[in-house]
Structure formats: structure tokens, C-alpha cells
Design a protein around this motif. Sequence first.
Motif, mmCIF file in Angstrom:
data_model
loop_
_atom_site.group_PDB
_atom_site.id
_atom_site.type_symbol
_atom_site.label_atom_id
_atom_site.label_comp_id
_atom_site.label_asym_id
_atom_site.label_seq_id
_atom_site.Cartn_x
_atom_site.Cartn_y
_atom_site.Cartn_z
ATOM 1 N N THR A 98 0.847 -1.188 0.000
ATOM 2 C CA THR A 98 0.000 0.000 0.000
ATOM 3 C C THR A 98 0.882 1.236 0.000
ATOM 4 O O THR A 98 2.102 1.153 0.186
ATOM 5 N N MET A 99 0.275 2.388 -0.204
ATOM 6 C CA MET A 99 1.012 3.641 -0.140
ATOM 7 C C MET A 99 1.468 3.886 1.295
ATOM 8 O O MET A 99 0.781 3.568 2.253
ATOM 9 N N GLU A 100 2.635 4.473 1.421
ATOM 10 C CA GLU A 100 3.201 4.718 2.744
ATOM 11 C C GLU A 100 2.259 5.528 3.631
ATOM 12 O O GLU A 100 2.168 5.291 4.845
ATOM 13 N N ILE A 101 1.539 6.454 3.047
ATOM 14 C CA ILE A 101 0.701 7.340 3.838
ATOM 15 C C ILE A 101 -0.435 6.581 4.539
ATOM 16 O O ILE A 101 -0.869 6.940 5.631
ATOM 17 N N PHE A 102 -0.916 5.490 3.929
ATOM 18 C CA PHE A 102 -1.903 4.640 4.598
ATOM 19 C C PHE A 102 -1.228 3.749 5.643
ATOM 20 O O PHE A 102 -1.803 3.470 6.696
ATOM 21 N N ALA A 103 -0.003 3.318 5.342
ATOM 22 C CA ALA A 103 0.713 2.425 6.247
ATOM 23 C C ALA A 103 1.046 3.090 7.574
ATOM 24 O O ALA A 103 1.176 2.405 8.595
ATOM 25 N N VAL A 104 1.189 4.422 7.598
ATOM 26 C CA VAL A 104 1.584 5.108 8.831
ATOM 27 C C VAL A 104 0.409 5.796 9.519
ATOM 28 O O VAL A 104 0.593 6.433 10.547
ATOM 29 N N THR A 105 -0.800 5.661 8.963
ATOM 30 C CA THR A 105 -1.949 6.345 9.572
ATOM 31 C C THR A 105 -3.043 5.354 9.960
ATOM 32 O O THR A 105 -3.162 4.990 11.122
ATOM 33 N N VAL A 106 -3.851 4.907 9.006
ATOM 34 C CA VAL A 106 -5.028 4.099 9.342
ATOM 35 C C VAL A 106 -4.717 2.623 9.580
ATOM 36 O O VAL A 106 -5.463 1.932 10.289
ATOM 37 N N LEU A 107 -3.619 2.113 9.014
ATOM 38 C CA LEU A 107 -3.389 0.673 9.082
ATOM 39 C C LEU A 107 -2.841 0.142 10.410
ATOM 40 O O LEU A 107 -3.204 -0.968 10.810
ATOM 41 N N PRO A 108 -1.947 0.843 11.116
ATOM 42 C CA PRO A 108 -1.360 0.244 12.319
ATOM 43 C C PRO A 108 -2.361 -0.307 13.337
ATOM 44 O O PRO A 108 -2.203 -1.458 13.783
ATOM 45 N N PRO A 109 -3.420 0.422 13.735
ATOM 46 C CA PRO A 109 -4.353 -0.184 14.702
ATOM 47 C C PRO A 109 -5.118 -1.373 14.135
ATOM 48 O O PRO A 109 -5.463 -2.311 14.869
ATOM 49 N N ILE A 110 -5.374 -1.362 12.836
ATOM 50 C CA ILE A 110 -6.072 -2.485 12.218
ATOM 51 C C ILE A 110 -5.175 -3.720 12.208
ATOM 52 O O ILE A 110 -5.614 -4.832 12.534
ATOM 53 N N LEU A 111 -3.900 -3.527 11.867
ATOM 54 C CA LEU A 111 -2.967 -4.659 11.855
ATOM 55 C C LEU A 111 -2.695 -5.174 13.264
ATOM 56 O O LEU A 111 -2.470 -6.373 13.459
ATOM 57 N N ARG A 112 -2.744 -4.280 14.245
ATOM 58 C CA ARG A 112 -2.621 -4.720 15.647
ATOM 59 C C ARG A 112 -3.767 -5.673 16.004
ATOM 60 O O ARG A 112 -3.551 -6.738 16.598
ATOM 61 N N ASP A 113 -4.985 -5.286 15.624
ATOM 62 C CA ASP A 113 -6.149 -6.121 15.936
ATOM 63 C C ASP A 113 -6.122 -7.429 15.146
ATOM 64 O O ASP A 113 -6.549 -8.483 15.648
ATOM 65 N N LEU A 114 -5.631 -7.374 13.916
ATOM 66 C CA LEU A 114 -5.495 -8.588 13.108
ATOM 67 C C LEU A 114 -4.531 -9.560 13.770
ATOM 68 O O LEU A 114 -4.795 -10.762 13.847
ATOM 69 N N ARG A 115 -3.432 -9.041 14.271
ATOM 70 C CA ARG A 115 -2.439 -9.881 14.935
ATOM 71 C C ARG A 115 -3.026 -10.535 16.180
ATOM 72 O O ARG A 115 -2.781 -11.724 16.458
ATOM 73 N N ALA A 116 -3.827 -9.787 16.937
ATOM 74 C CA ALA A 116 -4.442 -10.332 18.142
ATOM 75 C C ALA A 116 -5.436 -11.439 17.801
ATOM 76 O O ALA A 116 -5.535 -12.446 18.507
ATOM 77 N N ALA A 117 -6.178 -11.255 16.706
ATOM 78 C CA ALA A 117 -7.200 -12.232 16.319
ATOM 79 C C ALA A 117 -6.602 -13.459 15.637
ATOM 80 O O ALA A 117 -7.129 -14.567 15.770
ATOM 81 N N HIS A 118 -5.509 -13.278 14.911
ATOM 82 C CA HIS A 118 -4.910 -14.382 14.129
ATOM 83 C C HIS A 118 -3.390 -14.362 14.309
ATOM 84 O O HIS A 118 -2.645 -13.962 13.403
ATOM 85 N N PRO A 119 -2.900 -14.801 15.468
ATOM 86 C CA PRO A 119 -1.461 -14.715 15.750
ATOM 87 C C PRO A 119 -0.588 -15.564 14.838
ATOM 88 O O PRO A 119 0.622 -15.332 14.756
ATOM 89 N N GLY A 120 -1.179 -16.519 14.133
ATOM 90 C CA GLY A 120 -0.392 -17.352 13.232
ATOM 91 C C GLY A 120 -0.092 -16.689 11.896
ATOM 92 O O GLY A 120 0.688 -17.210 11.100
ATOM 93 N N ILE A 121 -0.728 -15.547 11.639
ATOM 94 C CA ILE A 121 -0.518 -14.851 10.369
ATOM 95 C C ILE A 121 0.490 -13.719 10.567
ATOM 96 O O ILE A 121 0.362 -12.902 11.483
ATOM 97 N N HIS A 122 1.487 -13.679 9.713
ATOM 98 C CA HIS A 122 2.518 -12.640 9.776
ATOM 99 C C HIS A 122 2.368 -11.733 8.547
ATOM 100 O O HIS A 122 2.323 -12.217 7.421
ATOM 101 N N ILE A 123 2.297 -10.448 8.793
ATOM 102 C CA ILE A 123 2.122 -9.475 7.708
ATOM 103 C C ILE A 123 3.464 -8.880 7.314
ATOM 104 O O ILE A 123 4.216 -8.390 8.171
ATOM 105 N N HIS A 124 3.758 -8.945 6.027
ATOM 106 C CA HIS A 124 4.904 -8.217 5.478
ATOM 107 C C HIS A 124 4.346 -7.001 4.761
ATOM 108 O O HIS A 124 3.664 -7.125 3.738
ATOM 109 N N LEU A 125 4.602 -5.822 5.302
ATOM 110 C CA LEU A 125 4.022 -4.589 4.778
ATOM 111 C C LEU A 125 5.003 -3.914 3.830
ATOM 112 O O LEU A 125 6.114 -3.545 4.224
#
Length: 293
Positions: A98-125
Amino acid sequence: MFDWNDLKSFLAVADTGSTLAAAQALRVSQTTVARRIAALEAATGLDLFERRQTGYALTAVGEAMLASAVAVREAADRFEDAAGARSRDAGGTVSLTTMEIFAVTVLPPILRDLRAAHPGIHIHLDTSDEPRDLAAGAADIALRSSKQPAGAGLVGRRIADNPWTVYCSRDYADRHGIPHSREQLATHPFIGGGGGVWEPYLAWLRQYRLEDSVVMQYDSASGLLAGVRAGMGLTILPAFLADREPDLIRCIPPKAEDTTGLWLLTHERLRRVPRIRIVLDFLANALAKLGRE
């Protein structure tokens, strides 16, 4: 030879002794159950039930077929359980671009929640400003701002409108005022650059003859955002994220032709891979919720 739903109706009637009770158990109409029993008997050429005033009773042939039908149900249940377990336990790496501007604004809390819900999935951003080729395997999922995404074999959805327009900081507004027309914009300094954002941004400036108003340029989108937050001047940002920035103020409404969509995309060959499906659905739900807000 027959429809699996016909066999489910056969089992339900055998268990309950009536089409009404079977319909209630299956959450369908009594007519549907009766029709499916008739269809199964027609498909097999067998009389499976005796129709009595008190209900349905298995014939001798129906009794003989019951064990095989139960075995089919048990096999189907095992398949469903295995598929569900595989989806729940799906793990591995998912590459998200994705564009950097989305990666540093709206995505971090969403990816935090994704990690909590699915700890077996690793995201390469991947925050490259150049669109990655999903068909070539350069990334698994893309979050893109576009009027209509292009690329071979792409599938996905438009999850929100994403108009681009002019913003300034609250501090800047207190010191210099807010331009409320395109004529007033010419009296204010602009911050330019922003990596991949710059090409459409520059086209916007040229359209309104504002190229000479650019007083500073950043080579990244996060720099662009930092500059406007600091009150250096005005800049063009996507409303999907800028309207959520408490320190920023929208100066003028966007024009219809400046509106893009926010798209969540993958390649068609990946759409049913469990870990990809999980990430797609999680991001889509979270981002669509932000769009509604």
C-alpha cells in the motif's frame, strides 16, 4: 445422482417422522422438504417412505438405505469441521502492499487487531510507491487508491470513497486563516512531494496554476503529512485518512473528478487461500467501518 440437500431432508424426516418437524429442524418450509423427498425417490427409483396420516415411516428399502445416508452426513460433517479448522488455524506470511501514507496512519491499529485475532498470520508490509504486480507474485494483497484499478486477474472490492483535496493544520489556520476558494489558494504556500503521491498532486497544481506556490518538497508521503501537521503550509491529501487527523482542517470541498476509490485487491489465484481470505475479510471489514464513520 441426487442433490445433497435432498439427502439432508431424507435424514431429517427419518429422524423426526414428519415433514413438518424436519422443516423446522432444517429451517425451510414443509413444502420444500416434501418436494426434496419426492425428488430423491425419483432420482433413486426407490420408495423410501410410507405416507401415513400420522406422518412418514421408512419403508424396508428406506431402512436399508438409512445407514449409508448417515455415513454421508458424517463424512460431510468431518469435511466441514476440517475446513473450518484449517481456516481458523491458517497461518503463514501475507504480503500487503500500500502507499506509505496509509501504512503510517489508518493501518497500524487495524494490523494490531489482526495480529491479536490471528497470531499465526505474519504481515509483510510493503510501502513502495510503485504499484506491485500481483499477477507476478510481487505481493499477495494491495490496498490502492484509484478510480479503477488495472491489472491482469485482479479481484477485490471498492471499500470506500477516497476524495483528495486541500488541508492545512489548525495551527496554520490560526496564524494565516483558511482558504475557502481556489482563488484564495494562490496566496498560500504549498508543501509538495510525497513520493508516488507527487505525480497526481503536480497535475492538480498545474490545473489551477499553483506550481509556483510549492515552497518545500518531501520525497515521502509521511514527510508530506509531517510537514502539513507542523504548519508549513497547505497540501493535498486523501480525505479517507486526512479527515481522521485531529490536527488537520479541510480547506475546500473536493471536486467530483478528484474522487478516487479505496480498493482492496488480490489475484484471482489467491482469493481462496485461507490466510489470504482471512486478511482480506479482516481489512475489508475494518476499513469499510472507517469509511462509514
